[in-house]
Design a protein around this motif. Structure first.
Motif, PDB file in Angstrom:
ATOM      1  N   GLY A   1       0.572  -1.215   0.047  1.00 46.44           N
ATOM      2  CA  GLY A   1      -0.145  -0.012   0.050  1.00 46.44           C
ATOM      3  C   GLY A   1       0.895   1.340  -0.010  1.00 46.44           C
ATOM      4  N   ARG A   2       2.052   0.984   0.008  1.00 46.48           N
ATOM      5  CA  ARG A   2       2.948   2.364  -0.089  1.00 46.48           C
ATOM      6  C   ARG A   2       3.083   2.971  -1.397  1.00 46.48           C
ATOM      7  NH1 ARG A   2       8.746   0.171   1.673  1.00 46.48           N
ATOM      8  NH2 ARG A   2       7.899  -1.064  -0.197  1.00 46.48           N
ATOM      9  N   VAL A   3       2.942   4.250  -1.336  1.00 43.62           N
ATOM     10  CA  VAL A   3       3.066   5.001  -2.753  1.00 43.62           C
ATOM     11  C   VAL A   3       4.134   6.008  -2.882  1.00 43.62           C
ATOM     12  CG1 VAL A   3       0.308   4.585  -2.807  1.00 43.62           C
ATOM     13  CG2 VAL A   3       1.447   6.629  -1.634  1.00 43.62           C
ATOM     14  N   CYS A   4       4.415   6.417  -4.072  1.00 42.44           N
ATOM     15  CA  CYS A   4       5.383   7.490  -4.288  1.00 42.44           C
ATOM     16  C   CYS A   4       4.415   8.825  -4.369  1.00 42.44           C
ATOM     17  CB  CYS A   4       6.074   7.551  -5.546  1.00 42.44           C
ATOM     18  SG  CYS A   4       5.053   7.532  -7.063  1.00 42.44           S
ATOM     19  N   LEU A   5       5.321  10.018  -4.472  1.00 39.96           N
ATOM     20  CA  LEU A   5       4.456  11.289  -4.575  1.00 39.96           C
ATOM     21  C   LEU A   5       3.350  11.147  -5.553  1.00 39.96           C
ATOM     22  CD1 LEU A   5       4.190  14.253  -3.837  1.00 39.96           C
ATOM     23  CD2 LEU A   5       6.103  14.695  -5.284  1.00 39.96           C
ATOM     24  N   LEU A   6       3.712  10.677  -6.553  1.00 36.11           N
ATOM     25  CA  LEU A   6       2.493  10.835  -7.858  1.00 36.11           C
ATOM     26  C   LEU A   6       1.361   9.743  -7.440  1.00 36.11           C
ATOM     27  CD1 LEU A   6       1.537  11.716 -10.536  1.00 36.11           C
ATOM     28  CD2 LEU A   6       2.848   9.719 -11.456  1.00 36.11           C
ATOM     29  N   GLY A   7       1.813   8.755  -6.783  1.00 41.54           N
ATOM     30  CA  GLY A   7       0.798   7.860  -6.577  1.00 41.54           C
ATOM     31  C   GLY A   7       0.017   8.294  -5.392  1.00 41.54           C
ATOM     32  N   ALA A   8       0.490   9.082  -4.477  1.00 38.73           N
ATOM     33  CA  ALA A   8      -0.156   9.603  -3.324  1.00 38.73           C
ATOM     34  C   ALA A   8      -1.124  10.691  -3.987  1.00 38.73           C
ATOM     35  CB  ALA A   8       0.645  10.451  -2.594  1.00 38.73           C
ATOM     36  N   GLN A   9      -0.586  11.717  -4.934  1.00 38.91           N
ATOM     37  CA  GLN A   9      -1.781  12.546  -5.440  1.00 38.91           C
ATOM     38  C   GLN A   9      -2.742  11.984  -6.282  1.00 38.91           C
ATOM     39  OE1 GLN A   9       1.796  14.985  -7.614  1.00 38.91           O
ATOM     40  NE2 GLN A   9       0.104  16.627  -6.844  1.00 38.91           N
ATOM     41  N   ALA A  10      -2.486  10.886  -7.023  1.00 40.57           N
ATOM     42  CA  ALA A  10      -3.471   9.869  -7.743  1.00 40.57           C
ATOM     43  C   ALA A  10      -4.495   9.357  -6.883  1.00 40.57           C
ATOM     44  CB  ALA A  10      -2.485   8.850  -8.505  1.00 40.57           C
ATOM     45  N   ALA A  11      -4.048   9.052  -5.505  1.00 45.73           N
ATOM     46  CA  ALA A  11      -4.985   8.341  -4.610  1.00 45.73           C
ATOM     47  C   ALA A  11      -5.799   9.310  -3.983  1.00 45.73           C
ATOM     48  CB  ALA A  11      -4.036   7.763  -3.536  1.00 45.73           C
ATOM     49  N   VAL A  12      -5.312  10.770  -3.780  1.00 52.10           N
ATOM     50  CA  VAL A  12      -5.887  11.779  -3.142  1.00 52.10           C
ATOM     51  C   VAL A  12      -7.145  12.018  -4.059  1.00 52.10           C
ATOM     52  CG1 VAL A  12      -6.157  14.113  -2.547  1.00 52.10           C
ATOM     53  CG2 VAL A  12      -4.467  12.456  -1.501  1.00 52.10           C
ATOM     54  N   LEU A  13      -6.804  12.108  -5.572  1.00 58.24           N
ATOM     55  CA  LEU A  13      -7.816  12.234  -6.349  1.00 58.24           C
ATOM     56  C   LEU A  13      -8.600  11.114  -6.446  1.00 58.24           C
ATOM     57  CD1 LEU A  13      -8.407  14.265  -8.839  1.00 58.24           C
ATOM     58  CD2 LEU A  13      -7.018  12.848 -10.159  1.00 58.24           C
ATOM     59  N   ALA A  14      -8.498   9.919  -6.513  1.00 58.81           N
ATOM     60  CA  ALA A  14      -9.037   8.897  -6.653  1.00 58.81           C
ATOM     61  C   ALA A  14     -10.101   8.678  -5.725  1.00 58.81           C
ATOM     62  CB  ALA A  14      -8.552   7.509  -6.790  1.00 58.81           C
ATOM     63  N   HIS A  15      -9.716   9.236  -4.382  1.00 60.24           N
ATOM     64  CA  HIS A  15     -10.837   9.264  -3.263  1.00 60.24           C
ATOM     65  C   HIS A  15     -11.811  10.402  -3.444  1.00 60.24           C
ATOM     66  CE1 HIS A  15      -8.022   6.182  -1.223  1.00 60.24           C
ATOM     67  NE2 HIS A  15      -8.871   5.944  -0.591  1.00 60.24           N
ATOM     68  N   GLY A  16     -11.501  11.020  -4.176  1.00 60.29           N
ATOM     69  CA  GLY A  16     -12.825  12.110  -4.543  1.00 60.29           C
ATOM     70  C   GLY A  16     -12.437  13.474  -4.221  1.00 60.29           C
ATOM     71  N   TYR A  17     -11.117  13.688  -3.909  1.00 62.73           N
ATOM     72  CA  TYR A  17     -10.613  15.121  -3.338  1.00 62.73           C
ATOM     73  C   TYR A  17     -10.074  15.773  -4.572  1.00 62.73           C
ATOM     74  CZ  TYR A  17     -11.944  13.251   1.055  1.00 62.73           C
ATOM     75  OH  TYR A  17     -12.640  12.707   2.110  1.00 62.73           O
ATOM     76  N   GLY A  18     -10.764  16.977  -4.978  1.00 66.21           N
ATOM     77  CA  GLY A  18     -10.071  17.797  -6.135  1.00 66.21           C
ATOM     78  C   GLY A  18     -10.263  17.061  -7.362  1.00 66.21           C
ATOM     79  N   THR A  19      -9.793  17.871  -8.209  1.00 57.34           N
ATOM     80  CA  THR A  19     -10.078  17.508  -9.645  1.00 57.34           C
ATOM     81  C   THR A  19      -8.614  17.396 -10.513  1.00 57.34           C
ATOM     82  OG1 THR A  19     -10.018  19.884 -10.363  1.00 57.34           O
ATOM     83  CG2 THR A  19     -12.079  18.895 -10.037  1.00 57.34           C
ATOM     84  N   PRO A  20      -8.584  16.767 -11.700  1.00 57.88           N
ATOM     85  CA  PRO A  20      -7.188  16.568 -12.155  1.00 57.88           C
ATOM     86  C   PRO A  20      -6.597  18.127 -12.445  1.00 57.88           C
ATOM     87  CG  PRO A  20      -8.603  15.316 -13.402  1.00 57.88           C
ATOM     88  CD  PRO A  20      -9.571  16.082 -12.512  1.00 57.88           C
TER      89      PRO A  20
END
Length: 181
Positions: free
Chosen positions: A108-127
């Motif tokens: 479940g660990r993520v890199c910086l880009l993976g964390a940004q993608a996860a935050v977006l995928a959880h419904g916070y913010g837009t592309p």
């Protein structure tokens, strides 16, 4: 040997007698000797000085409306600022772990880009929020004299540590907050 001879009877029930609970009495005496403020239970405090909370604790959860369900579409994203997205990204990294060389791993660990993608995928913010956040990260990197082609190159550099990524995200969030974006 028959199986019936191998059966073992269960152990007798555990009984605590008054003479066998000296340890309990010792603990009670110790607790009674503490000042009243020290007797109250204290929540676990993480090394950053806050009570451990979910990474998205102060944000509303995205929820699907009736129209979303009828139209079979996902919930509308929760509006977050660029600074808010960067803070959520840092908290996501802290909650799930940081990684170099891959978007995510099996733990479940993520890199910086993976964390940004996860935050977006959880419904916070837009592309668009993510693009603007990455621009702020690049501005901070260049202001600090770190010449890289993307935040991901910085994330994967052998000299970069998780604390460096958190400091970078905090600086970029402060910059975005100051610019009110």
């Amino acid at each position: 040997m028959p199986v019936s001879n191998l059966l073992v009877s269960p152990p007798p029930p555990l009984t605590v007698t008054a003479d066998g609970c000296a340890l309990v009495a010792e603990i009670e005496d110790y607790l009674a000797s503490l000042p009243p403020a020290a007797r109250r239970p204290v929540p676990y405090v993480c090394p950053l000085g806050q009570v451990v909370q979910p990474w998205n604790a102060d944000q509303p959860l995205p929820h699907r409306t009736v129209l979303d369900r009828i139209a079979h579409r996902p919930a509308r994203p929760v509006a977050v600022t660029v600074a808010g997205h960067l803070q959520l990204t840092s908290r996501y990294l802290a909650a799930f772990g940081w990684l170099q060389g891959a978007l995510w791993d099996s733990r479940g660990r993520v890199c910086l880009l993976g964390a940004q993608a996860a935050v977006l995928a959880h419904g916070y913010g837009t592309p668009q929020t993510v693009r603007r956040a990455r621009t702020q990260v690049m501005e901070v990197l260049h202001a600090e004299g770190i010449t890289v082609s993307s935040p991901d190159v910085y994330n994967d550099a052998p000299t970069t540590r998780q604390a460096d990524v958190h400091r970078l995200l905090a600086s970029a969030a402060a910059r975005a907050h100051a610019l009110r974006i």
